[in-house]
Design a protein around this motif. Structure first.
Motif, short mmCIF file in Angstrom:
data_model
loop_
_atom_site.label_atom_id
_atom_site.label_comp_id
_atom_site.label_asym_id
_atom_site.label_seq_id
_atom_site.Cartn_x
_atom_site.Cartn_y
_atom_site.Cartn_z
N LEU A 157 0.81 -1.22 0.00
CA LEU A 157 0.00 0.00 0.00
C LEU A 157 0.84 1.27 0.00
O LEU A 157 0.44 2.29 -0.55
CB LEU A 157 -0.95 0.01 1.21
N LYS A 160 4.83 3.35 -3.21
CA LYS A 160 5.38 4.53 -3.90
C LYS A 160 5.93 5.56 -2.93
O LYS A 160 6.92 6.22 -3.21
CB LYS A 160 4.34 5.13 -4.87
N GLU A 161 5.33 5.65 -1.74
CA GLU A 161 5.88 6.56 -0.73
C GLU A 161 7.24 6.05 -0.22
O GLU A 161 8.18 6.81 -0.08
CB GLU A 161 4.92 6.71 0.45
N ILE A 177 4.54 14.71 1.04
CA ILE A 177 4.02 13.44 1.56
C ILE A 177 4.42 13.34 3.04
O ILE A 177 5.41 13.93 3.45
CB ILE A 177 4.51 12.21 0.76
N THR B 106 3.81 10.59 -6.81
CA THR B 106 3.47 10.07 -5.47
C THR B 106 2.44 10.94 -4.76
O THR B 106 1.42 10.46 -4.29
CB THR B 106 4.74 9.98 -4.62
N LYS B 107 2.71 12.24 -4.72
CA LYS B 107 1.82 13.13 -3.97
C LYS B 107 0.47 13.26 -4.67
O LYS B 107 -0.58 13.24 -4.05
CB LYS B 107 2.51 14.50 -3.83
N LEU B 109 -1.09 11.21 -6.65
CA LEU B 109 -1.94 10.02 -6.54
C LEU B 109 -2.54 9.89 -5.15
O LEU B 109 -3.65 9.42 -4.98
CB LEU B 109 -1.11 8.77 -6.84
N GLY B 110 -1.79 10.30 -4.15
CA GLY B 110 -2.27 10.17 -2.78
C GLY B 110 -2.00 8.78 -2.24
O GLY B 110 -1.58 7.88 -2.96
N LEU B 111 -2.23 8.62 -0.95
CA LEU B 111 -1.92 7.36 -0.27
C LEU B 111 -2.71 6.20 -0.85
O LEU B 111 -3.85 6.35 -1.26
CB LEU B 111 -2.24 7.49 1.22
N PHE B 112 -2.08 5.05 -0.88
CA PHE B 112 -2.71 3.76 -1.20
C PHE B 112 -3.14 3.61 -2.65
O PHE B 112 -3.73 2.61 -3.02
CB PHE B 112 -3.93 3.48 -0.30
N ARG B 113 -2.89 4.64 -3.49
CA ARG B 113 -3.30 4.46 -4.89
C ARG B 113 -2.11 4.12 -5.76
O ARG B 113 -1.04 4.67 -5.62
CB ARG B 113 -4.00 5.73 -5.40
#
Lengths: 278, 259
Positions: A157, A160-161, A177, B106-107, B109-113
């Motif tokens: 999940l 990418k971060e 982020i 990354t930013k 798309l946002g979390l978990f996507r």
């Protein structure tokens, strides 16, 4: 061998646990290595040792704590240790690596105190130090299953971060982020995996399973996803060959797994040289 | 407030401890401009960039981003940034050009996507815009400094920002490739409509590419279009810089030496 696995529950436990560890340790290891945090794994494994020694001591001294699986206390210590490392890294901004020897020696120090209190080395502790084919219980296996599900889901999940944080920490922070929280989650995962791997490879060699397969993988991989894939592949090969040889030769699996990892690493380096020369 | 300004800096001053780094800066970046922000080393260029990007807090004055006060600004994906430090990243990192450019989403798309087919298209388009399409599956560490910098620009434009801020982007670029590097920037500005804010210490090299110029040395000494800038002669230019350094001494006569 396969016959023996079908026959004995302890072998099933060891092999299933080993195969799970063979996935999650190199998986997190890939991120650890590229972020140059390899030594953090070492520091945390020694803190885990303190937790395990504490668990053994309390379980043996206080009968009402006899149910306590030392792996739980190991995990708790490991997570607390990871929090301390993060704290120290901000205290010593310009000497971030200083956190590692502080935590590492602290872990051994506390561990040795509990080991002495518990009246020295026993076979149980030996198996935590160097791993064991026979000491993995069903309960351990279940705990490791849970840890691995948590680890794999989180990495999937937050892939990418985690990638951005590893590749370019400054850019990750600048792009907005939640870099701090992501790093925090990551370091807790590392702590959990170290505690979970303990049963198979042992406290002193856990970090090897997180770094050696990655070291081999990086020699030949194109891109980060491939680095992870090869790392997991090499990790699995090392764990399986290591466990089989440990079983037949009656050795501690920590040693055989690490030697297998090093052989893989040498083979990859040699093969790479050969390909280049040819 | 001028609605066509992407960035509007009003009366901004900044000091580290006692040293004034920036004094009463007024600067606007018009939409569609290619603005060159020039100044010698230590002139406060990097500080001004950090203030714009929110890495340092604005204490005096105000910065508006797309007309919104910076402290309320949320749409950071409208601003792309390529740092000078991109040249000193870990070159041994096993990431392909594709993976590096994808990390620019990354930013957004946002979390978990996870990136879908639309994002994959955007990644390929961004790589093509900087002329690196034949290197998609190469590891970033295998590329030359100039090629790496192009990849970092692709990473910055993949989220389709309105403005791209570049901090000394040619530091690691071979001198023989600098010209084509600026041509690529011109292409992004003219053909893709991205506003550019380029920070550099070398005005000579960019003078035929930029549309606007701002000269900074603690104070903003000149701010206008390239046409206006061209009417200044060498003496005016050196006067601007010389004057700035002179002023610096005046304001710090309680200190023995500045810088």
């Amino acid at each position: 061998m396969i016959e023996a696995i079908g026959q004995y529950e302890f072998l099933q436990n060891a092999f299933l646990t080993g195969m799970i560890i063979g996935v999650i340790a190199p998986l997190l290891g890939a991120f650890i290595v590229v972020r140059r945090l390899s030594l953090i794994a070492d520091a945390l494994s020694h803190v885990t040792l303190a937790g395990i020694a504490a668990g053994l001591y309390f379980g043996q001294t206080f009968t009402f704590l006899a149910w306590l699986n030392p792996m739980y206390s190991g995990m708790v210590f490991s997570v607390i240790g990871s929090l301390f490392i993060e704290r120290l890294r901000t205290v010593y901004k310009h000497y971030q690596e200083l956190a590692i020897p502080i935590i590492l020696s602290g872990g051994i120090g506390i561990g040795v105190i509990f080991i002495s209190l518990a009246d020295g080395f026993n076979t149980d502790l030996f198996s935590y130090l160097f791993g064991s084919v026979s000491a993995v219980s069903r309960e351990d296996l279940w705990l490791i299953c849970i840890v691995s599900v948590v680890v794999m889901a989180t990495v999937y999940l937050l892939y990418k971060e985690l990638f951005l944080l590893s590749f370019d920490e400054e850019h990750a922070k600048a792009s907005g982020i939640p870099a701090k929280s992501i790093h925090f989650i990551f370091i807790i995962l590392v702590a959990l995996v170290i505690a979970a791997s303990m049963r198979i490879v042992g406290v002193l060699l856990v970090s090897a399973l997180m770094t050696l397969p990655v070291a081999a993988s990086m020699r030949m991989a194109k891109g980060f996803k491939q680095t992870i894939a090869y790392s997991v592949l090499f990790g699995e090969i090392a764990v399986i060959t290591g466990l089989i040889s440990a079983f037949y030769l009656d050795l501690a699996p920590g040693g055989t797994i690490v030697v297998a990892s090093i052989l893989i690493l040498l083979l990859v380096i040699a093969a790479k040289k050969f390909v280049k020369a040819g | 407030m001028n609605p066509s300004s992407v960035i509007e800096i009003k009366n901004v001053s900044y000091r580290y401890d006692r040293d004034n780094v920036l004094e009463n800066i007024q600067l606007s970046v018009p939409k569609g401009a290619f603005l060159g922000l020039v100044g010698p080393n230590g002139s406060g260029k990097s500080t001004l960039l950090k203030l714009i990007l929110g890495l340092l807090k604005v204490k005096e004055g105000e910065i508006l981003l797309f007309g919104t006060p910076q402290k309320n600004f949320k749409n950071w994906d409208r601003i792309g940034f390529v740092s000078q430090k991109a040249n000193s990243f870990n070159t041994g990192f096993p990431a392909t050009v594709y993976e590096v450019v994808a990390s620019g989403l990354t930013k957004k798309l946002g979390l978990f996507r996870l990136p879908g087919s639309k994002e994959k298209q955007a990644i390929k388009a961004a790589v093509a815009a900087v002329g690196m399409e034949q290197f998609l599956t190469r590891n970033i560490g295998e590329l030359s400094g100039g090629q790496q910098q192009r990849v970092f620009i692709a990473r910055a434009i993949v989220s389709k920002p309105d403005i791209l801020i570049l901090d000394e982007p040619t530091v690691g670029v071979d001198s023989k490739n600098v010209e084509s590097f600026y041509e690529m920037l011109s292409y992004l500005n003219k053909k893709m409509g991205i506003t550019l804010l380029l920070v550099t210490h070398d005005i000579g090299i960019i003078s035929d590419k930029v549309t606007h110029v701002a000269c900074l040395n603690k104070y903003l000494h000149f701010h206008g279009s390239m046409k206006q800038f061209e009417t200044l002669n060498e003496d005016d230019l050196s006067a601007l810089y010389g004057h700035g350094i002179h002023l610096l001494d005046h304001h710090h006569d309680h200190q023995e030496a500045d810088i």
